[in-house]
Design an enzyme around this catalytic site. Structure first.
Site, short mmCIF file in Angstrom:
data_model
loop_
_atom_site.label_atom_id
_atom_site.label_comp_id
_atom_site.label_asym_id
_atom_site.label_seq_id
_atom_site.Cartn_x
_atom_site.Cartn_y
_atom_site.Cartn_z
N SER A 85 0.85 -1.20 0.00
CA SER A 85 0.00 0.00 0.00
C SER A 85 0.88 1.25 0.00
O SER A 85 2.01 1.21 0.51
CB SER A 85 -0.87 0.00 1.26
N TYR B 146 -0.97 -0.54 10.17
CA TYR B 146 -1.13 -0.88 8.75
C TYR B 146 0.12 -0.47 7.96
O TYR B 146 0.64 -1.23 7.14
CB TYR B 146 -2.37 -0.17 8.23
P1 NAP Z 1 -11.57 -5.79 1.29
O1 NAP Z 1 -12.55 -5.38 0.25
O2 NAP Z 1 -11.78 -5.41 2.70
O3 NAP Z 1 -11.40 -7.39 1.18
C1 NAP Z 1 -10.53 -8.05 2.05
C2 NAP Z 1 -10.40 -9.50 1.66
O4 NAP Z 1 -9.43 -10.11 2.54
C3 NAP Z 1 -11.66 -10.30 1.82
O5 NAP Z 1 -11.71 -11.27 0.79
C4 NAP Z 1 -11.50 -10.98 3.18
O6 NAP Z 1 -12.19 -12.23 3.29
C5 NAP Z 1 -10.01 -11.25 3.15
N1 NAP Z 1 -9.40 -11.43 4.47
C6 NAP Z 1 -9.35 -10.54 5.51
N2 NAP Z 1 -8.71 -11.09 6.55
C7 NAP Z 1 -8.34 -12.34 6.16
C8 NAP Z 1 -7.66 -13.41 6.78
N3 NAP Z 1 -7.22 -13.30 8.04
N4 NAP Z 1 -7.46 -14.55 6.10
C9 NAP Z 1 -7.93 -14.69 4.83
N5 NAP Z 1 -8.58 -13.71 4.18
C10 NAP Z 1 -8.79 -12.56 4.84
O7 NAP Z 1 -10.09 -5.27 0.93
P2 NAP Z 1 -9.47 -4.67 -0.42
O8 NAP Z 1 -9.68 -3.22 -0.40
O9 NAP Z 1 -9.88 -5.49 -1.58
O10 NAP Z 1 -7.91 -4.90 -0.09
C11 NAP Z 1 -7.18 -5.99 -0.62
C12 NAP Z 1 -5.72 -5.75 -0.34
O11 NAP Z 1 -5.31 -4.51 -0.93
C13 NAP Z 1 -5.38 -5.63 1.16
O12 NAP Z 1 -4.13 -6.22 1.42
C14 NAP Z 1 -5.30 -4.14 1.37
O13 NAP Z 1 -4.47 -3.80 2.45
C15 NAP Z 1 -4.71 -3.69 0.04
N6 NAP Z 1 -4.94 -2.29 -0.27
C16 NAP Z 1 -6.20 -1.81 -0.40
C17 NAP Z 1 -6.40 -0.47 -0.71
C18 NAP Z 1 -7.76 0.14 -0.89
O14 NAP Z 1 -7.83 1.38 -1.00
N7 NAP Z 1 -8.84 -0.62 -0.96
C19 NAP Z 1 -5.28 0.36 -0.84
C20 NAP Z 1 -4.01 -0.17 -0.70
C21 NAP Z 1 -3.85 -1.50 -0.41
P3 NAP Z 1 -13.69 -12.34 3.91
O15 NAP Z 1 -14.62 -11.76 2.86
O16 NAP Z 1 -13.90 -13.79 4.12
O17 NAP Z 1 -13.71 -11.53 5.18
#
Ligand code: NAP
Length: 252
Positions: free
Chosen positions: A151, A164
Site C-alpha cells: 500500500s 497498517y
Molecule cells: P476488502 O474489500 O476489505 O477485502 C478483504 C479481503 O481479505 C476479503 O476477501 C477478506 O475475506 C479477506 N481477508 C481478511 N482477513 C483475512 C484473513 N485473516 N485470512 C484470509 N482472508 C482474509 O479489501 P481490499 O480493499 O480489496 O484490499 C485488498 C488488499 O489490498 C489488502 O491487502 C489491502 O491492504 C490492500 N490495499 C487496499 C487499498 C484500498 O484502498 N482498498 C489500498 C491499498 C492496499 P472475507 O470476505 O472472508 O472476510
C-alpha cells in the site's frame, strides 16, 4: 471422472493460482482476471463463504475454473493446511497473490497492543504463513510468480495507520528479500502498491475530500490494480523481480 494427473483433465494443463482474500474487492478482481487468462484459481476467504462462492460463480460464468478455499492467513496452522491441501490435489502452485489484508485505524496514543498485533498478524505474518510452503514447491518446480499487495501507506506512512503502514512497509522488505533468495530458480517476487481503491475497505472514508489530494483526482478501481497484478504474473514480466509497482493515481 478425472484426476489432476490425468492428461485428459483440462485443469491439469493449467497453471494453479492461489489468491488470498479473493471473496471481494481487489482480490476478487485479481481472481477473475487470472482465471480469464487461463489459470485454475483458488479463491481464499476467511469469513464470507457466500461472497467467495460469488467470485467462483463469476469465474465459471466467464468460462474459467477455480475452487474456493477457507483459511485464516493469520493462523499458521490453518494457512499451511490450506496450502498443503492444494498441493496434495494439484502438486503445484505456480502463482501466489498475497492479497488478504485488514485495517484497524486509530492514532497511536489510542492504539492497544491487540489492534497493533491483529493487523501485523494478518498483513505481514499472513505473508509468511502462506508463502513458506508455496515457495518450497516453486523452488522444486523451478518456476513461480509471487505478488504481494502492499500500500502507499507502507511507502509514505499514513497518520492513524501505524499498524497498517508498518505491516505494508514490512511486506515490501520481505518482497525484496525473498526475490533475492529465489530469483535464480526462475521465481519472481514483486509487490503491487495501490493507493485509494474503491472497495469495502475504504467505504467509510470521505472519498470526495480524499480525491482532491490525489493527482488524478479520483480513487482507483479493483480492475486497475488487478491489471498490474496479472501483468506481473504473466510471461511478459519474466525479468521483473523485487519491484514495487504503484497503482495510485500519482500519490507516490
Ligand atoms: P476488502 O474489500 O476489505 O477485502 C478483504 C479481503 O481479505 C476479503 O476477501 C477478506 O475475506 C479477506 N481477508 C481478511 N482477513 C483475512 C484473513 N485473516 N485470512 C484470509 N482472508 C482474509 O479489501 P481490499 O480493499 O480489496 O484490499 C485488498 C488488499 O489490498 C489488502 O491487502 C489491502 O491492504 C490492500 N490495499 C487496499 C487499498 C484500498 O484502498 N482498498 C489500498 C491499498 C492496499 P472475507 O470476505 O472472508 O472476510
Amino acid at each position: 471422472m478425472t484426476t489432476p494427473s490425468d492428461p485428459t483433465d483440462p485443469i491439469a494443463v493449467k497453471q494453479i493460482a492461489l489468491v488470498t482474500g479473493a471473496s471481494r474487492g481487489i482480490g476478487r478482481q485479481v481472481a477473475l482476471d487470472l482465471a480469464a487468462a487461463g489459470r485454475h484459481v483458488f479463491v481464499n476467504y476467511v469469513k464470507n463463504e457466500a461472497a467467495a462462492q460469488e467470485t467462483l460463480s463469476a469465474i465459471e460464468e466467464a468460462g474459467g475454473s477455480g475452487e474456493i478455499i477457507c483459511f485464516d492467513v493469520a493462523d499458521q496452522a490453518q494457512a499451511e493446511a490450506g496450502v498443503k491441501a492444494i498441493l496434495e490435489k494439484h502438486k503445484k502452485i505456480e502463482i501466489l497473490v498475497n492479497n488478504a489484508g485488514i485495517t484497524d485505524d486509530m492514532l497511536m496514543v489510542w492504539m492497544k497492543h491487540e489492534n497493533w498485533q491483529r493487523v501485523l498478524d494478518t498483513n505481514l505474518t499472513g505473508f509468511y504463513n502462506v508463502t513458506r510452503l508455496v515457495v518450497k514447491n516453486m523452488i522444486r518446480k523451478r518456476f513461480g510468480r509471487i505478488v504481494n499487495i502492499t500500500s502507499t501507506s507502507g511507502q509514505m506512512g499514513q497518520a492513524g495507520q501505524i499498524n497498517y503502514s508498518a505491516s505494508k512497509a514490512g511486506l515490501i522488505g520481505a518482497t525484496k528479500a525473498l526475490s533475492r533468495e529465489v530469483s535464480s530458480r526462475n521465481i519472481t517476487v514483486n509487490a503491487v502498491s495501490p493507493g485509494f481503491i474503491e472497495t469495502e475497505m475504504v467505504e467509510n472514508l470521505p472519498m470526495e475530500e480524499i480525491a482532491k489530494t490525489i493527482p488524478m483526482k479520483r480513487p482507483g478501481t479493483p480492475r486497475e490494480v488487478a491489471a498490474a497484478v496479472t501483468f506481473l504474473c504473466s510471461d511478459q514480466a519474466s525479468y521483473i523481480t523485487g519491484q514495487v509497482l504503484g497503482v495510485n493515481g500519482g500519490i507516490v
